[in-house]
Write a protein that holds these residues in place. Structure first.
Motif, short mmCIF file in Angstrom:
data_model
loop_
_atom_site.label_atom_id
_atom_site.label_comp_id
_atom_site.label_asym_id
_atom_site.label_seq_id
_atom_site.Cartn_x
_atom_site.Cartn_y
_atom_site.Cartn_z
N TRP A 261 -11.06 7.66 -1.94
CA TRP A 261 -10.59 6.46 -1.26
C TRP A 261 -9.13 6.58 -0.89
O TRP A 261 -8.34 7.19 -1.62
CB TRP A 261 -10.76 5.23 -2.17
N GLY A 262 -8.77 5.98 0.24
CA GLY A 262 -7.37 5.86 0.58
C GLY A 262 -6.74 4.67 -0.12
O GLY A 262 -7.41 3.94 -0.85
N GLN A 263 -5.46 4.47 0.15
CA GLN A 263 -4.73 3.41 -0.54
C GLN A 263 -4.88 2.05 0.14
O GLN A 263 -4.54 1.03 -0.43
CB GLN A 263 -3.23 3.78 -0.61
N GLY A 264 -5.40 2.06 1.36
CA GLY A 264 -5.63 0.82 2.07
C GLY A 264 -4.50 0.45 3.02
O GLY A 264 -3.35 0.83 2.82
N THR A 265 -4.85 -0.29 4.05
CA THR A 265 -3.86 -0.81 4.99
C THR A 265 -4.22 -2.26 5.31
O THR A 265 -5.38 -2.59 5.52
CB THR A 265 -3.81 0.06 6.27
N GLN A 266 -3.21 -3.12 5.29
CA GLN A 266 -3.44 -4.55 5.47
C GLN A 266 -3.61 -4.90 6.94
O GLN A 266 -2.80 -4.50 7.79
CB GLN A 266 -2.26 -5.35 4.90
N VAL A 267 -4.64 -5.66 7.21
CA VAL A 267 -4.86 -6.23 8.54
C VAL A 267 -4.86 -7.74 8.39
O VAL A 267 -5.64 -8.29 7.61
CB VAL A 267 -6.19 -5.75 9.15
N THR A 268 -4.00 -8.41 9.12
CA THR A 268 -3.92 -9.86 9.08
C THR A 268 -4.05 -10.39 10.49
O THR A 268 -3.31 -9.98 11.38
CB THR A 268 -2.59 -10.33 8.47
#
Length: 121
Positions: free
Chosen positions: A111-118
């Motif tokens: 898994w990657g660390q994630g990226t926020q989408v708002t």
């Protein structure tokens, strides 16, 4: 081991688009890559999956017609083009690598660390 690094998230207005990228490095073989998202208080859900070799794609109902998953094998990168974004698309988006094309998070090993989408209304 496979290392995954996402990028491309941000704050946009409803109706806008974003393109997420996931750069993979390390172990060369992975059968499938998936994009998942997790909103606060909700379970992690899959939005799209692509097989690495053939580029076969699968989409969750929430993504069909708006999101497109693709990959660049030469650059070992997977993309998620998200159009017509809605406030309900707001979440942390993760890419994942696994040995099976599945919508189930536990089928993925890396898994990657994630990226926020708002997405604002």
């Amino acid at each position: 081991q496979v290392q995954l690094v996402e990028s491309g998230g941000g704050l946009v207005q409803a109706g806008a688009f974003l393109r997420l990228s996931c750069a993979a490095s390390g172990r060369s073989f992975t059968y499938a890559m998936g994009w998942f998202r997790q909103a606060p208080g909700k379970e992690r859900e899959c939005v799209a999956v692509i097989t690495w070799s053939y580029g076969t794609t699968y989409y969750a109902d929430s993504a069909k017609g708006r999101f497109t998953i693709s990959r660049d094998t030469a650059k070992a990168t997977v993309f998620l083009q998200m159009n017509s974004l809605k406030p309900e698309d707001t979440a942390v988006y993760y890419c994942a690598a696994g040995s099976k094309a599945s919508f189930t998070p536990k089928e993925y090993d890396y898994w990657g660390q994630g990226t926020q989408v708002t997405v604002s209304s």
